[in-house]
Scaffold this motif. Structure first.
Motif, PDB file in Angstrom:
ATOM      1  N   GLY A   1      -5.935   2.433   1.950  1.00  0.00           N
ATOM      2  CA  GLY A   1      -6.069   3.342   0.832  1.00  0.00           C
ATOM      3  C   GLY A   1      -6.918   2.712  -0.255  1.00  0.00           C
ATOM      4  O   GLY A   1      -7.458   1.629  -0.090  1.00  0.00           O
ATOM      5  N   ILE A   2      -7.023   3.389  -1.358  1.00  0.00           N
ATOM      6  CA  ILE A   2      -7.780   2.891  -2.506  1.00  0.00           C
ATOM      7  C   ILE A   2      -6.806   2.638  -3.645  1.00  0.00           C
ATOM      8  O   ILE A   2      -5.989   3.487  -3.993  1.00  0.00           O
ATOM      9  N   LEU A   3      -6.882   1.465  -4.249  1.00  0.00           N
ATOM     10  CA  LEU A   3      -6.071   1.124  -5.404  1.00  0.00           C
ATOM     11  C   LEU A   3      -6.678   1.810  -6.617  1.00  0.00           C
ATOM     12  O   LEU A   3      -7.868   1.685  -6.865  1.00  0.00           O
ATOM     13  N   THR A   4      -5.894   2.574  -7.336  1.00  0.00           N
ATOM     14  CA  THR A   4      -6.368   3.240  -8.545  1.00  0.00           C
ATOM     15  C   THR A   4      -5.622   2.690  -9.755  1.00  0.00           C
ATOM     16  O   THR A   4      -4.538   2.113  -9.622  1.00  0.00           O
TER      17      THR A   4
ATOM     18  N   ARG B   1      -6.600  -7.981  -4.404  1.00  0.00           N
ATOM     19  CA  ARG B   1      -6.160  -6.590  -4.267  1.00  0.00           C
ATOM     20  C   ARG B   1      -7.336  -5.666  -3.977  1.00  0.00           C
ATOM     21  O   ARG B   1      -7.229  -4.754  -3.162  1.00  0.00           O
ATOM     22  N   ALA B   2      -8.455  -5.880  -4.648  1.00  0.00           N
ATOM     23  CA  ALA B   2      -9.633  -5.039  -4.415  1.00  0.00           C
ATOM     24  C   ALA B   2     -10.105  -5.166  -2.968  1.00  0.00           C
ATOM     25  O   ALA B   2     -10.465  -4.176  -2.330  1.00  0.00           O
TER      26      ALA B   2
ATOM     27  N   ILE C   1     -11.167  -0.433  -3.643  1.00  0.00           N
ATOM     28  CA  ILE C   1     -11.410  -0.343  -5.075  1.00  0.00           C
ATOM     29  C   ILE C   1     -12.031   1.007  -5.382  1.00  0.00           C
ATOM     30  O   ILE C   1     -12.825   1.528  -4.606  1.00  0.00           O
ATOM     31  N   ASP C   2     -11.637   1.589  -6.475  1.00  0.00           N
ATOM     32  CA  ASP C   2     -12.153   2.886  -6.899  1.00  0.00           C
ATOM     33  C   ASP C   2     -13.530   2.680  -7.499  1.00  0.00           C
ATOM     34  O   ASP C   2     -13.672   2.009  -8.524  1.00  0.00           O
ATOM     35  N   VAL C   3     -14.561   3.230  -6.886  1.00  0.00           N
ATOM     36  CA  VAL C   3     -15.934   3.110  -7.358  1.00  0.00           C
ATOM     37  C   VAL C   3     -16.467   4.494  -7.655  1.00  0.00           C
ATOM     38  O   VAL C   3     -16.410   5.379  -6.792  1.00  0.00           O
ATOM     39  N   LYS C   4     -16.964   4.687  -8.857  1.00  0.00           N
ATOM     40  CA  LYS C   4     -17.587   5.954  -9.238  1.00  0.00           C
ATOM     41  C   LYS C   4     -19.034   5.668  -9.586  1.00  0.00           C
ATOM     42  O   LYS C   4     -19.324   4.781 -10.379  1.00  0.00           O
ATOM     43  N   ILE C   5     -19.943   6.422  -9.011  1.00  0.00           N
ATOM     44  CA  ILE C   5     -21.373   6.253  -9.272  1.00  0.00           C
ATOM     45  C   ILE C   5     -21.873   7.512  -9.952  1.00  0.00           C
ATOM     46  O   ILE C   5     -21.668   8.625  -9.457  1.00  0.00           O
TER      47      ILE C   5
END
Length: 179
Positions: A36-39, A166-167, A172-176
């Motif tokens: 999953g993705i850590l948020t 953790r990442a 990791i949550d990445v927004k572009i």
């Protein structure tokens, strides 16, 4: 889980492979597990950096508490001039410092502060081609070596706590966005 050599404990993180933007996967013998993705629910601090120029042979600056301006250069072994820093060096520096902080915090919580006071964390970041023939470009492999702390449980607690670990473990949550 850990390899012990002399007074150093090595925890290789080499089994992790990034599989596109869709998610994070960890390869184990004969298995592929989706991650999953850590948020984040909030943020306590943020750091901002800007890369400009010729990419890996350009420039990177960071603003904030202690501004930093570095010239980047491809390493000589990768065909570059080697007359500047590279992203892998910066990642290794950040990861080793963060892991050491997590180790010292976990040591203090466990009543073993004296064990971690003089510890050192060595990070080696490898840049190379992914084993998966369907992935173009490059990938990273990280190996951490913890020096001066013989307690495997304490090292594991630091690995579970460290934001860099953790990442890499959870994603990791990445927004572009476009400016």
């Amino acid at each position: 889980m850990f390899r012990i050599a002399g007074n150093a404990v090595t925890r290789p993180l080499s089994a992790r492979v990034m599989q596109g933007a869709a998610g994070r996967y960890t390869r184990y013998p004969n298995k592929l597990h989706a991650r999953g993705i850590l948020t984040l629910k909030d943020h306590l601090y943020f750091s901002k950096a800007t890369a400009s120029g010729a990419g890996r042979n350009g420039n990177v600056t960071s603003t904030g508490d202690a501004p930093l301006d570095l010239k980047l250069a491809m390493p000589k072994v990768a065909g570059g001039k080697g007359d500047g820093q590279n992203p892998e060096q910066l990642f290794a520096m950040g990861y080793s410092a963060c892991f050491l902080g997590a180790l010292q915090l976990q040591g203090a919580r466990a009543g073993k502060k004296e064990m971690t006071d003089k510890a050192k964390v060595h990070a080696t970041v490898f840049l190379g081609h992914p084993m998966d023939p369907d992935l173009e470009g490059f990938g990273l492999r990280v190996e951490l070596t913890v020096e001066g702390v013989p307690d495997d449980a304490l090292i594991q607690a630091a690995h579970d706590f460290c934001p860099y670990s953790r990442a890499l473990k959870h994603g990791i949550d990445v927004k572009i966005t476009k400016a």
